[in-house]
Every structure is written in structure tokens, then in C-alpha cells.
Enzyme design. Structure first.
Site, mmCIF file in Angstrom:
data_model
loop_
_atom_site.group_PDB
_atom_site.id
_atom_site.type_symbol
_atom_site.label_atom_id
_atom_site.label_comp_id
_atom_site.label_asym_id
_atom_site.label_seq_id
_atom_site.Cartn_x
_atom_site.Cartn_y
_atom_site.Cartn_z
ATOM 1 N N HIS A 1 -2.126 -4.097 4.990
ATOM 2 C CA HIS A 1 -1.878 -3.670 6.374
ATOM 3 C C HIS A 1 -3.198 -3.339 7.049
ATOM 4 C CE1 HIS A 1 -2.513 0.780 5.836
ATOM 5 N NE2 HIS A 1 -2.355 0.416 4.577
ATOM 6 N N ASP B 1 0.315 3.849 1.654
ATOM 7 C CA ASP B 1 0.234 4.454 2.987
ATOM 8 C C ASP B 1 1.625 4.854 3.501
ATOM 9 O OD1 ASP B 1 0.074 4.683 5.913
ATOM 10 O OD2 ASP B 1 -1.981 3.957 5.656
ATOM 11 N N CYS C 1 -5.987 0.059 6.951
ATOM 12 C CA CYS C 1 -5.777 0.576 5.598
ATOM 13 C C CYS C 1 -6.931 1.510 5.221
ATOM 14 C CB CYS C 1 -5.684 -0.577 4.596
ATOM 15 S SG CYS C 1 -5.390 -0.025 2.904
ATOM 16 N N CYS D 1 0.843 -1.206 0.000
ATOM 17 C CA CYS D 1 0.000 0.000 0.000
ATOM 18 C C CYS D 1 0.880 1.258 0.000
ATOM 19 C CB CYS D 1 -0.909 0.000 1.223
ATOM 20 S SG CYS D 1 -2.071 1.394 1.241
ATOM 21 N N ARG E 1 2.799 5.201 6.303
ATOM 22 C CA ARG E 1 3.300 4.487 7.495
ATOM 23 C C ARG E 1 3.888 3.134 7.149
ATOM 24 N NH1 ARG E 1 -2.439 4.669 10.301
ATOM 25 N NH2 ARG E 1 -2.895 4.100 8.144
#
Ligand code: CO
Length: 209
Positions: A97, A43, A100, A41, A45
Site C-alpha cells: 500500500h 498497517d 507504507c 501489511c 488502515r
């Protein structure tokens, strides 16, 4: 985040690398031979290399919203083709994750404009597994399970490609479904039983006879 800081960080990083190995960049520039393709992803993080403890040259990486592998997405399909057929990676990882945002958005009734067709792919995963998901009363648990099932379905999408089917026939690739738990930092192997899943559908998607 200070943009100038990024450039001073970069300078520091170069010095650190050269202190350990004066040929570090010379070696990097000679070419890549990664053994893993990681699809994860976007993302901020979920930083692929950092959570796996690997460095430049180790992993071929593709990231998009909710680690999707849509059949019509030329970007992810090109990445798979290049990594599997040209770089000949030995492992293909789909890593989702928990928490998400893409999966969360797909669980809600909201018109998100341009994002609708992308998130629709996750809604389709929900539809495929509706009977299991609707048995889960806790919203957080349902959300986590959809994250896992989405990883499973994207692994299946990978198995539908001609490149991966050929690599599997030649026994030179393994597909893995992982989830990264933001809450603990732990990387979890979902240990998906592809043989069992493919039992009923292999003949439908088979491209090589
Ligand atoms: Co995400």
C-alpha cells in the site's frame, strides 16, 4: 477505542449474522476452504477483508510490516506452505500500500534497533532497483515506486518457494501483485509480468526438475 464497546459490537454482529442466516456460525465451524492467500501489511488502515469486500471463510490472511516474504521467516513460510499445499488456494496475493510506514522507514538513515534486519529486506529491494529509483526526482513518487517494486520482489520471493513452484507446475495457482491506494481507496493490480522477470532467473531458483 473503548474495549467494552468491542464486546458489545461483537454481540450486535452475531445477532445481525444470525438474522441473515441462522446457520451462519454452524456453517463456519464446519471448516474452511478459502481460494485466496492474501499477504499484506499490518498497517491498521489496510484491513484485508474490508478492502476486498469479503467475509469470514473467503481469504487466508497473513500480515506483517510492509508485506514481506523473507526466506528465513518461519511464520510467513509456514503460512505459504499451509495455504498452498494443504488448503490448495488458487490465488496468492501480495498486497502493498502507498504511504507504507515500513517502506518509508527503510528509505531513511536511522537505526531502528530490532526493526533493522526486517527493514533491511526493503533496503535490498532498493539496491536491486537503484538505477530506476534514483532517476525519480520527486521523493513521493520514489516512495510510491519503491512500494510497487517491493510488492514485485516479494512476489518473486514467493516464486522461489518449493510449494509455489510445485503448484505452478501443476497449474493450480496464480500469483498476483497488488497495491492499495490509501488516498483513493482503490485496489490496483500491478499486472506484473512474471514470465518476463523469471526468464533470466528461473534456472537459478528452480527446485523441481
Ligand atoms: Co505498510
Amino acid at each position: 477505542m473503548n474495549i467494552e464497546k468491542i464486546f458489545s459490537n461483537n454481540k450486535k454482529w452475531i445477532e445481525e449474522r444470525l438474522q441473515i442466516d441462522e446457520n451462519y456460525f454452524k456453517n463456519l465451524s464446519s471448516g474452511q476452504k478459502p481460494e485466496i492467500l492474501y499477504i499484506g501489511c499490518s498497517d491498521s488502515r489496510v484491513s484485508a477483508e474490508e478492502l476486498m469486500g469479503v467475509g469470514p471463510g473467503d481469504v487466508f490472511v497473513h500480515r506483517n510490516i510492509a508485506n514481506m516474504v523473507p526466506n528465513t521467516d518461519l511464520n510467513v513460510m509456514s503460512v505459504i506452505n499451509y495455504a498452498v499445499t494443504h488448503l490448495k488456494v488458487k490465488h496468492l496475493v501480495i498486497c502493498g500500500h502507498y504511504y507504507c510506514g515500513g517502506v518509508k522507514a527503510a528509505m531513511q538513515s536511522e537505526d531502528l534497533g530490532l526493526l533493522n534486519p526486517w527493514l533491511r529486506n526493503i533496503r535490498d529491494v532498493y539496491r536491486l532497483h537503484k538505477s530506476e529509483l534514483n532517476l525519480i526526482a520527486c521523493e513521493d513518487e520514489k516512495y510510491n515506486r519503491l512500494v510497487e517494486l517491493n510488492v514485485q520482489e516479494q512476489c518473486i520471493n514467493v516464486l522461489k518457494t518449493a510449494d509455489v513452484q510445485k503448484a505452478l507446475l501443476e497449474k493450480r495457482i496464480t500469483v498476483h501483485g497488488w497495491v492499495w491506494d490509501i488516498h483513493s481507496g482503490k485496489l490496483i493490480d500491478l499486472k506484473i509480468d512474471f514470465e518476463k522477470i523469471l526468464e533470466d532467473i528461473r534456472e537459478i531458483y528452480r527446485l523441481h526438475s
